[in-house]
Design a protein around this motif. Structure first.
Motif, PDB file in Angstrom:
ATOM      1  N   THR A   1      -0.110  -4.506  -2.863  1.00 35.30           N
ATOM      2  CA  THR A   1       0.572  -5.162  -1.750  1.00 35.30           C
ATOM      3  C   THR A   1       0.206  -4.502  -0.421  1.00 35.30           C
ATOM      4  O   THR A   1       0.092  -5.171   0.603  1.00 35.30           O
ATOM      5  N   THR A   2      -0.003  -3.210  -0.431  1.00 35.54           N
ATOM      6  CA  THR A   2      -0.394  -2.477   0.770  1.00 35.54           C
ATOM      7  C   THR A   2      -1.888  -2.611   1.024  1.00 35.54           C
ATOM      8  O   THR A   2      -2.321  -2.823   2.162  1.00 35.54           O
ATOM      9  N   GLY A   3      -2.670  -2.485  -0.037  1.00 34.74           N
ATOM     10  CA  GLY A   3      -4.120  -2.443   0.099  1.00 34.74           C
ATOM     11  C   GLY A   3      -4.746  -3.704   0.654  1.00 34.74           C
ATOM     12  O   GLY A   3      -5.694  -3.641   1.446  1.00 34.74           O
ATOM     13  N   VAL A   4      -4.237  -4.863   0.285  1.00 33.86           N
ATOM     14  CA  VAL A   4      -4.835  -6.117   0.747  1.00 33.86           C
ATOM     15  C   VAL A   4      -4.729  -6.262   2.266  1.00 33.86           C
ATOM     16  O   VAL A   4      -5.755  -6.466   2.935  1.00 33.86           O
ATOM     17  N   PRO A   5      -3.542  -6.145   2.874  1.00 34.67           N
ATOM     18  CA  PRO A   5      -3.510  -6.280   4.338  1.00 34.67           C
ATOM     19  C   PRO A   5      -4.250  -5.152   5.062  1.00 34.67           C
ATOM     20  O   PRO A   5      -4.878  -5.391   6.105  1.00 34.67           O
TER      21      PRO A   5
ATOM     22  N   ALA B   1      -8.740  -3.613   8.363  1.00 37.86           N
ATOM     23  CA  ALA B   1      -9.841  -2.660   8.550  1.00 37.86           C
ATOM     24  C   ALA B   1     -11.189  -3.382   8.630  1.00 37.86           C
ATOM     25  O   ALA B   1     -12.029  -3.056   9.479  1.00 37.86           O
ATOM     26  N   VAL B   2     -11.405  -4.366   7.765  1.00 43.66           N
ATOM     27  CA  VAL B   2     -12.676  -5.117   7.786  1.00 43.66           C
ATOM     28  C   VAL B   2     -12.800  -5.896   9.089  1.00 43.66           C
ATOM     29  O   VAL B   2     -13.859  -5.886   9.730  1.00 43.66           O
TER      30      VAL B   2
ATOM     31  N   ALA C   1      -3.735   1.409   9.943  1.00 44.85           N
ATOM     32  CA  ALA C   1      -3.306   2.776   9.622  1.00 44.85           C
ATOM     33  C   ALA C   1      -1.794   2.840   9.426  1.00 44.85           C
ATOM     34  O   ALA C   1      -1.308   3.491   8.494  1.00 44.85           O
ATOM     35  N   ALA C   2      -1.045   2.139  10.286  1.00 46.57           N
ATOM     36  CA  ALA C   2       0.415   2.142  10.162  1.00 46.57           C
ATOM     37  C   ALA C   2       0.866   1.514   8.838  1.00 46.57           C
ATOM     38  O   ALA C   2       1.726   2.055   8.143  1.00 46.57           O
TER      39      ALA C   2
ATOM     40  N   VAL D   1       0.103   3.961   6.008  1.00 48.43           N
ATOM     41  CA  VAL D   1       1.048   5.089   5.937  1.00 48.43           C
ATOM     42  C   VAL D   1       2.385   4.640   5.341  1.00 48.43           C
ATOM     43  O   VAL D   1       2.914   5.282   4.424  1.00 48.43           O
ATOM     44  N   VAL D   2       2.918   3.524   5.829  1.00 44.13           N
ATOM     45  CA  VAL D   2       4.196   3.023   5.316  1.00 44.13           C
ATOM     46  C   VAL D   2       4.053   2.639   3.841  1.00 44.13           C
ATOM     47  O   VAL D   2       4.898   2.977   3.006  1.00 44.13           O
ATOM     48  N   GLY D   3       2.967   1.945   3.507  1.00 43.40           N
ATOM     49  CA  GLY D   3       2.740   1.516   2.126  1.00 43.40           C
ATOM     50  C   GLY D   3       2.563   2.674   1.163  1.00 43.40           C
ATOM     51  O   GLY D   3       3.120   2.676   0.062  1.00 43.40           O
ATOM     52  N   LEU D   4       1.804   3.678   1.563  1.00 40.21           N
ATOM     53  CA  LEU D   4       1.583   4.833   0.686  1.00 40.21           C
ATOM     54  C   LEU D   4       2.853   5.666   0.528  1.00 40.21           C
ATOM     55  O   LEU D   4       3.133   6.186  -0.554  1.00 40.21           O
ATOM     56  N   THR D   5       3.627   5.765   1.609  1.00 38.03           N
ATOM     57  CA  THR D   5       4.900   6.484   1.513  1.00 38.03           C
ATOM     58  C   THR D   5       5.842   5.755   0.555  1.00 38.03           C
ATOM     59  O   THR D   5       6.462   6.380  -0.316  1.00 38.03           O
TER      60      THR D   5
END
Length: 166
Positions: free
Chosen positions: A31-35, A40-41, A58-59, A62-66
């Motif tokens: 869910t985080t990686g796709v957006p 980034a692309v 980046a924001a 950070v929120v997704g990984l946290t």
């Protein structure tokens, strides 16, 4: 006045399978990686937009990984389920907890679902459909063999339970 067989709200006893934490983490990462990847692309390909696309990427990362690091373990601690001869009990939610009870006499169907990601983690979801306006009760994150046994048990119990006259 309540009958002797009244179903009461109480905490369910069973935890989900511990593999559910990995399943939830994988869902969070996807869910985080796709957006993040899209931003980034686009930031890489559209040079004038680079500054305002990489910042949000980046924001979100950070929120997704946290969230991925902390939320699944928390969800695992609070999600519970239990099946008795009288009812199905489920508690879900972390901040806003929802406790649901489905009396056996109100159960209409029992389904087991295993999506591709659940299959990879050897998990399954049991869905108990009732006449409730709140919709079906879902018990996610069960070992796939336990889920099959549970669906069979629920079917057997509901078949033997007379309908509720109320």
């Amino acid at each position: 006045m309540r009958g002797e067989n009244a179903v009461r709200l109480r905490p369910p006893r069973n935890r989900l399978n511990e593999r559910v934490v990995g399943w939830w983490r994988t869902q969070c990462l996807l869910t985080t990686g796709v957006p993040v990847a899209v931003l980034a692309v686009l930031g890489t390909l559209v040079e004038p937009a680079r500054a305002w696309l990489w910042g949000p990427a980046a924001a979100v990362a950070v929120v997704g990984l946290t969230g991925t690091a902390f939320l699944p373990a928390w969800w695992y601690r609070v999600h519970r389920w239990e099946v008795t001869d009288e009812a199905v009990y489920v508690r879900t939610g972390a901040l806003w907890q929802e406790w649901r009870i489905a009396p056996m006499s109100r159960i209409q169907t029992v389904d087991t679902v295993r999506g591709p990601l659940e299959q990879a983690f050897r998990l399954a979801t049991v869905t108990v459909t009732t006449a409730s306006s709140k919709g079906a009760i879902r018990i996610e994150g069960l070992d796939h063999e336990l889920a099959a046994d549970l669906a069979e048990r629920l079917t057997r119990i509901t078949r033997a339970t007379p309908g509720d006259a109320t």
